[in-house]
Design an enzyme around this catalytic site. Structure first.
Site, PDB file in Angstrom:
ATOM      1  CD  GLU A 144       9.961   3.186  -7.357  1.00 27.23           C
ATOM      2  OE1 GLU A 144       9.243   4.112  -6.930  1.00 27.23           O
ATOM      3  OE2 GLU A 144       9.693   1.984  -7.200  1.00 27.23           O
ATOM      4  CD  GLU A 300      12.017  -0.046  -4.155  1.00 31.44           C
ATOM      5  OE1 GLU A 300      10.794   0.087  -3.975  1.00 31.44           O
ATOM      6  OE2 GLU A 300      12.773   0.923  -4.308  1.00 31.44           O
TER       7      GLU A 300
HETATM    8  C1  GAL Z   1       8.899   2.526  -4.116  1.00 29.55           C
HETATM    9  C2  GAL Z   1      10.112   3.348  -3.707  1.00 29.55           C
HETATM   10  C3  GAL Z   1      10.566   3.014  -2.313  1.00 29.55           C
HETATM   11  C4  GAL Z   1       9.411   2.925  -1.387  1.00 29.55           C
HETATM   12  C5  GAL Z   1       8.439   1.895  -1.902  1.00 29.55           C
HETATM   13  C6  GAL Z   1       7.249   1.676  -1.026  1.00 29.55           C
HETATM   14  O1  GAL Z   1       8.139   3.204  -5.051  1.00 29.55           O
HETATM   15  O2  GAL Z   1      11.160   3.159  -4.594  1.00 29.55           O
HETATM   16  O3  GAL Z   1      11.481   3.997  -1.904  1.00 29.55           O
HETATM   17  O4  GAL Z   1       8.802   4.171  -1.294  1.00 29.55           O
HETATM   18  O5  GAL Z   1       7.963   2.297  -3.139  1.00 29.55           O
HETATM   19  O6  GAL Z   1       6.366   0.726  -1.563  1.00 29.55           O
END
Ligand code: GAL
Length: 655
Positions: A144, A300
């Site tokens: 990110e 994710e």
């Molecule tokens: C994203 C990040 C992850 C984790 C996640 C939590 O922004 O890439 O590592 O922190 O959020 O929602």
């Protein structure tokens, strides 16, 4: 390759005794790929130059023995503590000159040469050690980019910014001219006097701000590129990606998309907000468009609650599954989560995982396993594409950066504006692409251009050509207000589009939100805060303003140009208003919804040979469709879909 199903896997947070259990559960859930090592730098390089890969060898070995592929991260998102202790100059500095401490993550200045040198050394080691590992399916560079360190204002950044500016402008005279530094005594006599736009008593130079936003996106991209280059040289056959974050302002993803081998995205719609499935749909459509229609990976999502909102609502039963199918329908070839096992310690211990803190006797685990097994049945979908969209919304980071600066006619929330148009199209049941300045528009029947604030002559000409050669072009207020230097458009607002649209803007007339203005005519609507006094030179007036400064004047116009049509909307509108405008515009086209007559909050998207129908409703609803449901193998006709229900129909028909 199978559809990806897995998560960020952080086994280093757990004793090795847990790892065997992890692997057993991964098999039970049907996991195919795991992302490993996203934040592991401190454990891979315990001190300067002392590497310890033994534990990672064991993790990769275990995953491989279970037939699970590895999306191996480069671990550079969180520099180790010894590095910032030894080289505090890599830490980020904010616009007030405060240095931000280590102790969280992404605490580095993207322009730091020292950070890059250390990061690249680690990446080289990883490439050498794991480049030919049989489990390796992709490289995951950083994480990110820009999420926590979007812009840095340190002295080292000042140096890098000057180099960037010198390459762009060639001479300080050119910079002075294009930044308009004659204003407020801002003239520079050399590049060494130029600074990042740090906190200042009042408005900073708008062109300096815009260039700094461009530079900051480029600086992050340079970090990514430095690592990607090493990986590509070592393992030309392994694809390289980094995870995007939907409509994310600090990184111009049109530029970034060219640098990844496949697009991947992190999406966290708020389960507490009934409409948030629309934000998620936007994000999916953007990812598909960035990849020019190619499948992408949902890298994710949360199985349930996140930990970073003021209130972290869980996903309702079925909601995670519905959102996963939405991603699949809109082009994803993989459904991944943050993270595998909910952490016990650290800042994310209240964030859900595939294995929740409650263990496997839990709703979340059962839903995870169900989805994993369903995806196993859907392998035929892998590599297929979402049916080509016939509508595109143009979005542009220069416009986003510029329109949200201080000292403009009104505060505009660009993301909200773009989302409102996307939602209005969703409400009409239409799947939408996004287009950038360089996208070939000829494949679309309709192009919506919401507040393209910054536009070059080349862009306005391309939009005109699109309409002339048969397209339907809908341009909205605050388009082509400034050029690429943030100077007011030569020849008047709208630039060369004025002739295509057949209108001239005489005056902006924003108004308090409490005093909305009506639009009356073929389309009836209501403004939020924007109206304009326009002169119609050569266009049909579709609706007029009633009330406000522009009372009686044209608000929505249409002009036939060549074989196409060009519409201009001189207002911002409520959601209902946008829907009404689109209804009028769509009537002039042959664009129809995928499945007509669907109830609200139910979407239908065609991908490959299937029509995927997803309900985001919290009640049951009957649907006007029939077909063979791939998930149950049964034929359905006017099925009643349960809350957050999903159908995957072969040979779907509307009834
Ligand atoms: C994203 C990040 C992850 C984790 C996640 C939590 O922004 O890439 O590592 O922190 O959020 O929602």
């Amino acid at each position: 390759m199978a559809l990806w199903f897995g998560a960020d896997y952080n086994p280093e947070q757990w004793p090795e005794s847990v790892w065997e259990d992890d692997i057993r559960l991964m098999r039970e859930a049907g996991v195919t790929v795991m992302t490993v090592g996203v934040f592991s730098w401190g454990l891979l390089e315990r001190s300067d130059g002392e590497f310890d890969f033994a534990w990672l060898d064991r993790v990769l070995g275990l995953l491989h023995s279970a037939g699970i592929g590895v999306d191996l991260a480069t671990s550079t998102a969180s520099p180790p503590q010894w590095l910032t202790a030894k080289h505090p100059e890599i830490l980020m500095v904010d616009e007030w000159g405060h240095t931000l401490s280590p102790g969280s993550r992404q605490h580095y200045n993207p322009s730091s040469a020292t950070y890059r040198r250390y990061a690249c050394r680690l990446v080289q080691k990883l490439a050498e050690r794991y480049g030919s590992h049989p489990a390796l399916v992709a490289w995951h560079v950083g994480n990110e980019y820009g999420n926590d360190n979007p812009r840095d204002y340190s002295d080292e950044t000042a140096f890098a910014f000057r180099t960037w500016l010198a390459a762009k402008y060639g001479s300080i005279e050119a910079l002075n001219d294009r930044w308009g530094t004659a204003f407020w005594s801002q003239t520079y006599s050399g590049f060494d006097e130029v600074l990042p736009p740090r906190a200042a008593p009042t408005f900073r130079n708008p062109t300096q701000l815009l260039d700094f936003d461009r530079f900051s996106s480029d600086a992050l991209l340079d970090c990514y590129r430095a690592e990607a280059d090493i990986l590509r040289a070592a393992t030309p056959a392994i694809p390289v990606t980094t995870n995007f974050m939907g409509l994310f302002q600090p990184a111009d993803y049109w530029a970034w998309a060219k640098e990844v081998d496949f697009i991947s995205d992190d999406a966290y719609p708020d389960p507490a907000v009934v409409d948030s499935w629309k934000d998620a749909a936007l994000q999916r459509d953007l990812m598909r468009s960035l990849g020019e229609g190619k499948p992408w990976i949902l890298m994710e999502q949360a199985t349930s609650a996140v930990n970073w909102r003021p209130l972290n609502a869980p996903k309702r039963p079925g909601q995670m599954r519905a959102l996963s199918y939405q991603a699949l329908a809109r082009g994803a070839d993989g459904i991944m989560y943050f993270q595998w096992r909910q952490s016990r310690r650290g800042g994310e211990k209240f964030h859900s995982g595939m294995v929740p803190f409650a263990g496997t006797d839990s709703r979340i685990w059962r839903e995870v396993v169900q989805l994993g097994h369903e995806l196993e049945q859907l392998q035929a979908m892998e590599g297929t594409r979402t049916a080509p969209a016939r509508v595109a919304i143009m979005i542009d980071w220069d416009s986003w950066w510029s329109i949200e600066q201080d000292a403009t006619p009104a505060r505009v929330d660009y993301k909200a504006l773009v989302s409102a148009w996307h939602s209005a199209l969703l409400d009409h049941g239409i799947v939408t692409d996004f287009a950038g300045r360089d996208t070939d528009l000829s494949r679309y029947d309709l192009v919506v251009v919401p507040s393209l604030f910054v536009a070059t002559r080349a862009t306005t000409d391309a939009l005109s050509r699109y309409a002339e050669s048969g397209g339907n072009l809908l341009v909205t207020a605050l388009t082509a207000v400034v050029d690429e230097d943030a100077a007011l458009s030569a020849g008047g607002y709208l630039g060369s589009l004025a002739a295509t649209l057949g209108v001239r803007i005489k005056e902006f007339a924003p108004h308090p939100i409490e005093e909305p203005v009506a639009l009356v005519g073929e389309v009836d609507a209501r403004t939020l805060q924007w109206s304009e006094v326009i002169q119609v030179n050569d266009a049909i007036v579709v609706s007029r303003f009633s009330g406000g400064m522009a009372d009686g004047g044209a608000a929505l116009t249409r002009r036939t140009t060549g074989t196409g049509k060009a519409w201009y909307l001189a207002a911002d509108l409520t959601t209902e208003g946008l829907r009404a405008v689109l209804e009028a515009v769509l009537r002039e086209t042959a664009i129809t919804p995928e499945v007509p007559g669907l109830p609200a909050d139910v979407e239908a998207v065609r991908r490959g040979d299937w029509t995927i129908v997803v309900s985001h409703r919290r009640d049951s609803v009957s649907l006007p469709v029939a077909g063979l449901d791939l998930l149950t193998g049964g034929r359905v006709s006017r099925p009643v879909l349960e809350p957050f229900g999903v159908l995957i129909l072969e040979t779907a028909v509307s009834i």
